[in-house]
Structures are given as structure tokens and as C-alpha cells.
Design a protein around this motif. Structure first.
Motif, PDB file in Angstrom:
ATOM      1  N   PRO A 143       6.091 -68.891 -51.754  1.00 16.51           N
ATOM      2  CA  PRO A 143       5.913 -67.618 -51.038  1.00 16.51           C
ATOM      3  C   PRO A 143       6.678 -66.443 -51.659  1.00 16.51           C
ATOM      4  O   PRO A 143       6.311 -65.287 -51.459  1.00 16.51           O
ATOM      5  CB  PRO A 143       6.427 -67.930 -49.630  1.00 16.51           C
ATOM      6  N   LEU A 144       7.722 -66.734 -52.415  1.00 16.00           N
ATOM      7  CA  LEU A 144       8.446 -65.648 -53.087  1.00 16.00           C
ATOM      8  C   LEU A 144       7.558 -64.929 -54.101  1.00 16.00           C
ATOM      9  O   LEU A 144       7.789 -63.763 -54.413  1.00 16.00           O
ATOM     10  CB  LEU A 144       9.697 -66.185 -53.784  1.00 16.00           C
ATOM     11  N   SER A 145       6.536 -65.638 -54.602  1.00 15.70           N
ATOM     12  CA  SER A 145       5.641 -65.000 -55.566  1.00 15.70           C
ATOM     13  C   SER A 145       4.817 -63.896 -54.904  1.00 15.70           C
ATOM     14  O   SER A 145       4.362 -62.979 -55.587  1.00 15.70           O
ATOM     15  CB  SER A 145       4.724 -66.032 -56.219  1.00 15.70           C
ATOM     16  N   ASP A 146       4.627 -63.974 -53.597  1.00 19.54           N
ATOM     17  CA  ASP A 146       3.951 -62.881 -52.886  1.00 19.54           C
ATOM     18  C   ASP A 146       4.836 -61.641 -52.847  1.00 19.54           C
ATOM     19  O   ASP A 146       4.346 -60.528 -52.894  1.00 19.54           O
ATOM     20  CB  ASP A 146       3.612 -63.300 -51.450  1.00 19.54           C
ATOM     21  N   ARG A 147       6.126 -61.869 -52.779  1.00 22.97           N
ATOM     22  CA  ARG A 147       7.060 -60.750 -52.664  1.00 22.97           C
ATOM     23  C   ARG A 147       7.431 -60.153 -54.024  1.00 22.97           C
ATOM     24  O   ARG A 147       7.486 -58.938 -54.188  1.00 22.97           O
ATOM     25  CB  ARG A 147       8.314 -61.202 -51.942  1.00 22.97           C
ATOM     26  N   PHE A 148       7.717 -61.022 -55.007  1.00 16.07           N
ATOM     27  CA  PHE A 148       8.217 -60.556 -56.297  1.00 16.07           C
ATOM     28  C   PHE A 148       7.158 -60.528 -57.390  1.00 16.07           C
ATOM     29  O   PHE A 148       7.415 -60.015 -58.465  1.00 16.07           O
ATOM     30  CB  PHE A 148       9.398 -61.422 -56.751  1.00 16.07           C
ATOM     31  N   GLY A 149       6.006 -61.110 -57.121  1.00 16.98           N
ATOM     32  CA  GLY A 149       4.933 -61.129 -58.110  1.00 16.98           C
ATOM     33  C   GLY A 149       4.809 -62.500 -58.756  1.00 16.98           C
ATOM     34  O   GLY A 149       5.806 -63.135 -59.093  1.00 16.98           O
ATOM     35  N   ARG A 150       3.577 -62.940 -58.896  1.00 17.50           N
ATOM     36  CA  ARG A 150       3.318 -64.278 -59.431  1.00 17.50           C
ATOM     37  C   ARG A 150       3.700 -64.384 -60.906  1.00 17.50           C
ATOM     38  O   ARG A 150       4.289 -65.361 -61.339  1.00 17.50           O
ATOM     39  CB  ARG A 150       1.858 -64.641 -59.231  1.00 17.50           C
ATOM     40  N   LYS A 151       3.354 -63.368 -61.671  1.00 16.12           N
ATOM     41  CA  LYS A 151       3.670 -63.414 -63.101  1.00 16.12           C
ATOM     42  C   LYS A 151       5.181 -63.419 -63.322  1.00 16.12           C
ATOM     43  O   LYS A 151       5.683 -64.143 -64.186  1.00 16.12           O
ATOM     44  CB  LYS A 151       3.019 -62.239 -63.832  1.00 16.12           C
ATOM     45  N   GLN A 152       5.896 -62.633 -62.516  1.00 15.86           N
ATOM     46  CA  GLN A 152       7.351 -62.595 -62.646  1.00 15.86           C
ATOM     47  C   GLN A 152       7.958 -63.956 -62.280  1.00 15.86           C
ATOM     48  O   GLN A 152       8.886 -64.425 -62.939  1.00 15.86           O
ATOM     49  CB  GLN A 152       7.959 -61.488 -61.765  1.00 15.86           C
ATOM     50  N   MET A 153       7.427 -64.587 -61.236  1.00 11.52           N
ATOM     51  CA  MET A 153       7.913 -65.913 -60.844  1.00 11.52           C
ATOM     52  C   MET A 153       7.630 -66.933 -61.937  1.00 11.52           C
ATOM     53  O   MET A 153       8.485 -67.771 -62.243  1.00 11.52           O
ATOM     54  CB  MET A 153       7.242 -66.379 -59.537  1.00 11.52           C
ATOM     55  N   LEU A 154       6.439 -66.869 -62.519  1.00 11.14           N
ATOM     56  CA  LEU A 154       6.094 -67.807 -63.588  1.00 11.14           C
ATOM     57  C   LEU A 154       7.042 -67.627 -64.772  1.00 11.14           C
ATOM     58  O   LEU A 154       7.547 -68.605 -65.335  1.00 11.14           O
ATOM     59  CB  LEU A 154       4.640 -67.634 -64.026  1.00 11.14           C
ATOM     60  N   MET A 155       7.309 -66.393 -65.122  1.00 10.53           N
ATOM     61  CA  MET A 155       8.234 -66.142 -66.226  1.00 10.53           C
ATOM     62  C   MET A 155       9.641 -66.644 -65.877  1.00 10.53           C
ATOM     63  O   MET A 155      10.332 -67.201 -66.729  1.00 10.53           O
ATOM     64  CB  MET A 155       8.278 -64.653 -66.578  1.00 10.53           C
ATOM     65  N   ALA A 156      10.058 -66.471 -64.638  1.00  8.09           N
ATOM     66  CA  ALA A 156      11.391 -66.916 -64.226  1.00  8.09           C
ATOM     67  C   ALA A 156      11.524 -68.436 -64.339  1.00  8.09           C
ATOM     68  O   ALA A 156      12.546 -68.930 -64.840  1.00  8.09           O
ATOM     69  CB  ALA A 156      11.688 -66.463 -62.795  1.00  8.09           C
ATOM     70  N   VAL A 157      10.511 -69.180 -63.905  1.00  4.53           N
ATOM     71  CA  VAL A 157      10.621 -70.642 -63.987  1.00  4.53           C
ATOM     72  C   VAL A 157      10.527 -71.116 -65.435  1.00  4.53           C
ATOM     73  O   VAL A 157      11.168 -72.106 -65.804  1.00  4.53           O
ATOM     74  CB  VAL A 157       9.599 -71.376 -63.090  1.00  4.53           C
ATOM     75  N   ILE A 158       9.774 -70.409 -66.256  1.00  3.41           N
ATOM     76  CA  ILE A 158       9.706 -70.770 -67.679  1.00  3.41           C
ATOM     77  C   ILE A 158      11.059 -70.499 -68.345  1.00  3.41           C
ATOM     78  O   ILE A 158      11.552 -71.315 -69.133  1.00  3.41           O
ATOM     79  CB  ILE A 158       8.560 -70.024 -68.382  1.00  3.41           C
ATOM     80  N   VAL A 159      11.687 -69.377 -68.011  1.00  2.00           N
ATOM     81  CA  VAL A 159      13.007 -69.062 -68.577  1.00  2.00           C
ATOM     82  C   VAL A 159      14.039 -70.093 -68.103  1.00  2.00           C
ATOM     83  O   VAL A 159      14.856 -70.569 -68.899  1.00  2.00           O
ATOM     84  CB  VAL A 159      13.433 -67.622 -68.217  1.00  2.00           C
ATOM     85  N   ALA A 160      14.000 -70.473 -66.824  1.00  2.00           N
ATOM     86  CA  ALA A 160      14.931 -71.492 -66.323  1.00  2.00           C
ATOM     87  C   ALA A 160      14.728 -72.800 -67.081  1.00  2.00           C
ATOM     88  O   ALA A 160      15.700 -73.455 -67.474  1.00  2.00           O
ATOM     89  CB  ALA A 160      14.737 -71.712 -64.827  1.00  2.00           C
ATOM     90  N   GLY A 161      13.483 -73.175 -67.303  1.00  2.00           N
ATOM     91  CA  GLY A 161      13.200 -74.386 -68.061  1.00  2.00           C
ATOM     92  C   GLY A 161      13.687 -74.304 -69.489  1.00  2.00           C
ATOM     93  O   GLY A 161      14.226 -75.277 -70.037  1.00  2.00           O
ATOM     94  N   LEU A 162      13.523 -73.148 -70.100  1.00  2.00           N
ATOM     95  CA  LEU A 162      14.002 -72.953 -71.470  1.00  2.00           C
ATOM     96  C   LEU A 162      15.525 -73.056 -71.537  1.00  2.00           C
ATOM     97  O   LEU A 162      16.076 -73.714 -72.425  1.00  2.00           O
ATOM     98  CB  LEU A 162      13.537 -71.596 -72.005  1.00  2.00           C
ATOM     99  N   LEU A 163      16.205 -72.427 -70.586  1.00  2.00           N
ATOM    100  CA  LEU A 163      17.669 -72.522 -70.542  1.00  2.00           C
ATOM    101  C   LEU A 163      18.107 -73.972 -70.328  1.00  2.00           C
ATOM    102  O   LEU A 163      19.073 -74.432 -70.955  1.00  2.00           O
ATOM    103  CB  LEU A 163      18.237 -71.618 -69.448  1.00  2.00           C
TER     104      LEU A 163
END
Length: 164
Positions: free
Chosen positions: A70-90
Motif C-alpha cells: 500500500p505504500l506504493s499508492d502513497r509514494f509511487g510504484r516506480k519509486q517503491m520498485l527502485m527502493a527494493v532493488i537498491v535495498a537488494g543491491l546493498l
């Protein structure tokens, strides 16, 4: 033409490839290391139980990340996808440079956020692709996701046997 309508008229091939890469990044983190787990345990001087525990924690955290959708509704789906990809990369970088089971486990926890990549990709796809084409692209994305899971296992087994 609205922004949403403009997005729906763009070619979907490149877009689908980008979503697939986001999903595949998680799939590789989730399953590719299975053949290497005994070698990872030896390198970290960790027991098989400790290595198994990191896997269990990875999937537990991955399951819990679904509540973040549900946070993707608030902050944007693309931004959420990028955030989880960055977390995975880290997390992947932490794993590469970890010298003990604790740092390895923390890295796996960070990688677990990528579990959300698949449902996020489906939501992004639904937002961008027309209703008529959505089932076709959803099928392709799902099939590619499953294919990545099989291919990464074969590559990982070869790498463990031949590269170390």
C-alpha cells in the motif's frame, strides 16, 4: 492526451524488459545461491543450521514486506520498485564483503525486500498497459519470472563446480 493515456500508448517491449530485470534481480538473490550454500557455510565458518536460518529469515522478511505494497499508492510504484532493488543491491554488496554469518544474514535481510518486486511489477504493469493487453503481458512476465528461476539454478550449479 493525459499522462496516463500517453503512457498506455508507448511500446511495451522495453517496459516489460525493465520490469523483468527488476523481478529477476530478486529471483537471483532468492534462489541462485542454493547450490553454493555449503560452500558459503564453509567460507563463513558457519554451521549448516546457521546458513539454513538465514534462508528462513530471508523468506520470513520477504513475506512481511508484502504489507508495504500500500505504500506504493502513497509514494509511487516506480519509486517503491527502485527502493527494493537498491535495498537488494546493498544487501548483495554486504554479502560479498561479509566475513561472518552475522553480516551475511544482515545482507540476506536487505535482499529480502526484493520479494515485493513481483507484485509491484504486476501493479505497475496494470497502471501502464491497456486492459486488453494486460493479461498477455502479465502472462509473459510470469513466464519469464519462472524461467529465470530455472536458469539461475543451472548457472549457479555450474559456477560452484567450475568457478568456486
Amino acid at each position: 492526451m493525459t499522462n496516463s493515456a500517453q503512457e498506455r500508448t508507448k511500446p511495451a517491449g522495453l517496459f516489460l524488459a525493465a520490469l523483468f530485470l527488476g523481478i529477476a534481480a530478486f529471483q537471483v538473490a532468492a534462489t541462485m545461491l542454493f547450490p553454493a550454500l555449503p560452500a558459503i557455510g564453509e567460507a563463513l565458518d558457519a554451521s549448516p543450521a546457521s546458513i539454513s536460518q538465514t534462508q528462513a529469515i530471508f523468506y520470513a522478511i520477504g513475506g512481511l514486506t508484502a504489507v508495504s505494497l500500500p505504500l506504493s499508492d502513497r509514494f509511487g510504484r516506480k519509486q517503491m520498485l527502485m527502493a527494493v532493488i537498491v535495498a537488494g543491491l546493498l544487501g548483495s554488496l554486504l554479502i560479498i564483503f561479509s566475513g561472518n554469518i552475522l553480516l551475511y544474514g544482515v545482507g540476506r535481510c536487505l535482499q529480502a525486500f526484493g520479494v515485493v518486486a513481483l507484485p509491484l511489477a504486476f501493479l505497475i504493469l496494470k497502471d501502464v498497459i491497456s486492459e486488453e493487453k494486460y493479461p498477455l503481458y502479465l502472462g509473459w512476465l510470469s513466464a519469464l519470472n519462472l524461467g529465470a528461476t530455472g536458469v539461475d539454478q543451472a548457472i549457479a550449479g555450474w559456477m560452484v563446480d567450475n568457478v568456486g
